[in-house]
Design a protein around this motif. Structure first.
Motif, PDB file in Angstrom:
ATOM      1  N   TYR A  73     -59.532  48.386  40.625  1.00  0.00           N
ATOM      2  CA  TYR A  73     -58.840  49.060  41.726  1.00  0.00           C
ATOM      3  C   TYR A  73     -59.617  50.301  42.141  1.00  0.00           C
ATOM      4  O   TYR A  73     -60.092  51.068  41.309  1.00  0.00           O
ATOM      5  N   GLN A  87     -53.398  48.128  39.956  1.00  0.00           N
ATOM      6  CA  GLN A  87     -54.323  46.997  39.851  1.00  0.00           C
ATOM      7  C   GLN A  87     -54.755  46.599  41.267  1.00  0.00           C
ATOM      8  O   GLN A  87     -53.971  46.661  42.213  1.00  0.00           O
ATOM      9  N   SER A  88     -56.020  46.189  41.420  1.00  0.00           N
ATOM     10  CA  SER A  88     -56.476  45.690  42.715  1.00  0.00           C
ATOM     11  C   SER A  88     -55.870  44.308  42.968  1.00  0.00           C
ATOM     12  O   SER A  88     -55.308  43.680  42.054  1.00  0.00           O
TER      13      SER A  88
END
Length: 242
Positions: A234, A38-39
């Motif tokens: 992401y 995940q970003s």
């Protein structure tokens, strides 16, 4: 079973918002099982999503002190009733975690190793296999429950009406849609679809028992977290060629 118990002991909007925690477990399980990262913005959106659940349950208060351990609000208000927590909050949190784990495992089966929706298994066949297993487990459980005894005495269709078919049909259609969404969008984004459930539940409660400011703020935060998560995915860093 846990979700069914929570259904019976929580308001619809509270149930939906607490159910949002399945997105957190789905993100964690997707990382552990599939290696999907995940970003930073997406991780922040998941925290906001959790905060919306805590606000709706009044664990986080909207007025100082923001977390209260004494009587009169905040955490005390959320845990004042033992049965409310044990039979409502705890079961839905457990069900949400199991759902997130199941979502990650389903995504692993439905998508190819690279995450491409074109690969992987057929979602319709996959749904049929899971439902067959669920039906078998449910049938076995009826042998040891009071419901099973009632069915044996009065028959399986005793008490059924036309309205009984509404949740049966909607759940069947919903299961197919969930499989398709998991295959093409993934388990994490599937969880954000619950925001539509929050909206519908909120609109219904306005017409019946009214809606609280905590429910409004919680719903708005959940919507913001959805926008953040979908807008800033992401991106793997490109390796510089020497």
């Amino acid at each position: 079973m846990a979700a069914l118990m929570a259904y019976q002991n929580l308001e619809p909007l509270t149930f939906n918002v607490l159910n949002q925690t399945k997105t957190l477990s789905a993100a964690l399980c997707c990382y552990l099982i599939l290696g999907r990262k995940q970003s930073k913005t997406q991780m922040a959106s998941l925290i906001i999503l959790l905060a919306s659940a805590l606000i709706i349950e009044k664990v986080i208060s909207l007025s100082p002190p923001f977390v209260t351990f004494g009587a009169g609000g905040g955490l005390a208000a959320a845990t004042a009733s033992t049965s409310h927590f044990a039979q409502g909050v705890a079961p839905i949190l457990l069900a949400s975690f199991i759902s997130g784990l199941a979502g990650a495992l389903a995504q692993k089966n439905l998508q190819s190793a690279s995450g491409d929706a074109k690969g992987g298994r057929n979602p319709y066949l996959f749904n049929m296999e899971m439902n067959s297993a669920s039906a078998l487990i449910l049938a076995v459980s009826l042998l040891f429950s009071a419901d099973g005894a009632r069915i044996k005495a009065a028959g399986f269709f005793e008490g059924w009406t036309l309205q009984t078919w509404i949740p049966i049909v909607t759940n069947a259609i919903g299961g197919i849609i969930v499989g398709l969404v998991t295959k093409h969008a993934g388990a994490v984004r599937k969880g954000f679809a619950l925001i539509f459930g929050i909206l519908i539940s909120g609109l219904w409660e306005v017409q019946t028992v009214g809606i609280t400011k905590e429910q409004i703020v919680g719903g708005v935060l959940a919507a913001i977290s959805l926008w953040m998560h979908t807008s800033y995915p992401y991106k793997a860093k490109e390796k510089k060629e020497e």
